[in-house]
Scaffold this motif. Structure first.
Motif, PDB file in Angstrom:
ATOM      1  N   GLY A   1     -49.563  85.859  53.031  1.00 55.70           N
ATOM      2  CA  GLY A   1     -48.920  87.256  52.539  1.00 55.70           C
ATOM      3  C   GLY A   1     -49.320  88.370  53.346  1.00 55.70           C
ATOM      4  O   GLY A   1     -48.390  89.076  53.636  1.00 55.70           O
ATOM      5  N   LEU A   2     -50.514  88.421  53.634  1.00 56.74           N
ATOM      6  CA  LEU A   2     -51.133  89.588  54.383  1.00 56.74           C
ATOM      7  C   LEU A   2     -50.624  89.291  55.968  1.00 56.74           C
ATOM      8  O   LEU A   2     -50.167  90.304  56.574  1.00 56.74           O
ATOM      9  CB  LEU A   2     -52.516  89.625  54.481  1.00 56.74           C
ATOM     10  N   LEU A   3     -50.449  88.200  56.554  1.00 56.34           N
ATOM     11  CA  LEU A   3     -50.132  88.078  58.034  1.00 56.34           C
ATOM     12  C   LEU A   3     -48.510  88.314  58.010  1.00 56.34           C
ATOM     13  O   LEU A   3     -47.839  89.114  58.792  1.00 56.34           O
ATOM     14  CB  LEU A   3     -50.274  86.504  58.536  1.00 56.34           C
ATOM     15  N   PHE A   4     -47.764  87.926  56.840  1.00 53.55           N
ATOM     16  CA  PHE A   4     -46.202  88.404  56.791  1.00 53.55           C
ATOM     17  C   PHE A   4     -46.027  89.865  56.900  1.00 53.55           C
ATOM     18  O   PHE A   4     -45.206  90.355  57.514  1.00 53.55           O
ATOM     19  CB  PHE A   4     -45.513  87.637  55.676  1.00 53.55           C
ATOM     20  N   LYS A   5     -46.727  90.604  55.836  1.00 52.35           N
ATOM     21  CA  LYS A   5     -46.787  91.780  55.631  1.00 52.35           C
ATOM     22  C   LYS A   5     -47.136  92.518  57.111  1.00 52.35           C
ATOM     23  O   LYS A   5     -46.648  93.685  57.356  1.00 52.35           O
ATOM     24  CB  LYS A   5     -47.624  92.461  54.756  1.00 52.35           C
ATOM     25  N   LEU A   6     -48.105  92.188  57.658  1.00 55.57           N
ATOM     26  CA  LEU A   6     -48.442  92.720  58.989  1.00 55.57           C
ATOM     27  C   LEU A   6     -47.622  92.523  59.934  1.00 55.57           C
ATOM     28  O   LEU A   6     -47.049  93.450  60.870  1.00 55.57           O
ATOM     29  CB  LEU A   6     -49.872  92.131  59.899  1.00 55.57           C
TER      30      LEU A   6
ATOM     31  N   VAL B   1     -45.263  95.728  61.813  1.00 60.35           N
ATOM     32  CA  VAL B   1     -45.280  95.622  63.411  1.00 60.35           C
ATOM     33  C   VAL B   1     -43.729  95.771  63.590  1.00 60.35           C
ATOM     34  O   VAL B   1     -43.604  96.581  64.704  1.00 60.35           O
ATOM     35  CB  VAL B   1     -45.817  94.632  63.897  1.00 60.35           C
ATOM     36  N   ALA B   2     -42.904  94.808  63.256  1.00 59.25           N
ATOM     37  CA  ALA B   2     -41.628  94.902  63.550  1.00 59.25           C
ATOM     38  C   ALA B   2     -40.966  96.223  63.096  1.00 59.25           C
ATOM     39  O   ALA B   2     -40.110  97.002  64.002  1.00 59.25           O
ATOM     40  CB  ALA B   2     -40.893  93.668  62.856  1.00 59.25           C
ATOM     41  N   LEU B   3     -41.436  96.834  62.100  1.00 56.49           N
ATOM     42  CA  LEU B   3     -40.596  98.116  61.549  1.00 56.49           C
ATOM     43  C   LEU B   3     -41.113  99.223  62.552  1.00 56.49           C
ATOM     44  O   LEU B   3     -40.161 100.176  62.917  1.00 56.49           O
ATOM     45  CB  LEU B   3     -41.205  98.419  60.098  1.00 56.49           C
ATOM     46  N   VAL B   4     -42.299  99.374  62.919  1.00 56.58           N
ATOM     47  CA  VAL B   4     -42.955 100.538  63.715  1.00 56.58           C
ATOM     48  C   VAL B   4     -42.242 100.267  65.058  1.00 56.58           C
ATOM     49  O   VAL B   4     -41.943 101.341  65.718  1.00 56.58           O
ATOM     50  CB  VAL B   4     -44.517 100.329  63.781  1.00 56.58           C
TER      51      VAL B   4
ATOM     52  N   TYR C   1     -38.561 102.359  69.056  1.00 54.41           N
ATOM     53  CA  TYR C   1     -37.467 102.052  69.863  1.00 54.41           C
ATOM     54  C   TYR C   1     -36.506 103.038  69.684  1.00 54.41           C
ATOM     55  O   TYR C   1     -35.767 103.565  70.547  1.00 54.41           O
ATOM     56  CB  TYR C   1     -37.009 100.473  69.882  1.00 54.41           C
ATOM     57  N   VAL C   2     -36.118 103.264  68.422  1.00 56.73           N
ATOM     58  CA  VAL C   2     -34.858 104.020  67.891  1.00 56.73           C
ATOM     59  C   VAL C   2     -35.237 105.417  68.314  1.00 56.73           C
ATOM     60  O   VAL C   2     -34.485 106.119  69.120  1.00 56.73           O
ATOM     61  CB  VAL C   2     -34.566 103.966  66.641  1.00 56.73           C
ATOM     62  N   VAL C   3     -36.582 105.954  68.286  1.00 54.30           N
ATOM     63  CA  VAL C   3     -36.683 107.359  68.722  1.00 54.30           C
ATOM     64  C   VAL C   3     -36.826 107.482  70.064  1.00 54.30           C
ATOM     65  O   VAL C   3     -36.119 108.548  70.727  1.00 54.30           O
ATOM     66  CB  VAL C   3     -38.220 107.686  67.891  1.00 54.30           C
ATOM     67  N   ARG C   4     -37.367 106.539  71.041  1.00 52.11           N
ATOM     68  CA  ARG C   4     -37.231 106.757  72.276  1.00 52.11           C
ATOM     69  C   ARG C   4     -35.626 106.864  72.874  1.00 52.11           C
ATOM     70  O   ARG C   4     -35.281 107.283  73.614  1.00 52.11           O
ATOM     71  CB  ARG C   4     -38.061 105.787  73.011  1.00 52.11           C
TER      72      ARG C   4
END
Length: 70
Positions: free
Chosen positions: A38-43, A47-50, A55-58
């Motif tokens: 669960g911790l690895l999935f949340k990590l 990472v994908a959201l950040v 990407y969107v901001v750049r």
């Protein structure tokens, strides 16, 4: 400890004892493994959201700067 297992058959040492250990500690092992997965999935989601946000901001800032200043 070796004196205890010395007179026992091989199947007690290599089958019965590990099965008893799994029965006794199985819930604990499953909880720890579930927590780590669960911790690895949340990590991974973090990472994908950040990465998507960066990407969107750049992309937005590069397209707005190419159009000129406001």
């Amino acid at each position: 400890m070796q004196e205890i297992f010395a007179g026992l058959p091989w199947w007690v040492k290599w089958v019965a004892v590990p099965v008893i250990a799994l029965v006794v500690f199985g819930g604990l092992i499953a909880s720890v493994v579930g927590f780590v997965i669960g911790l690895l999935f949340k990590l991974l989601v973090f990472v994908a959201l950040v990465g998507g946000l960066v990407y969107v901001v750049r992309k937005f800032t590069s397209s707005s700067s190419s159009r000129g200043e406001w």
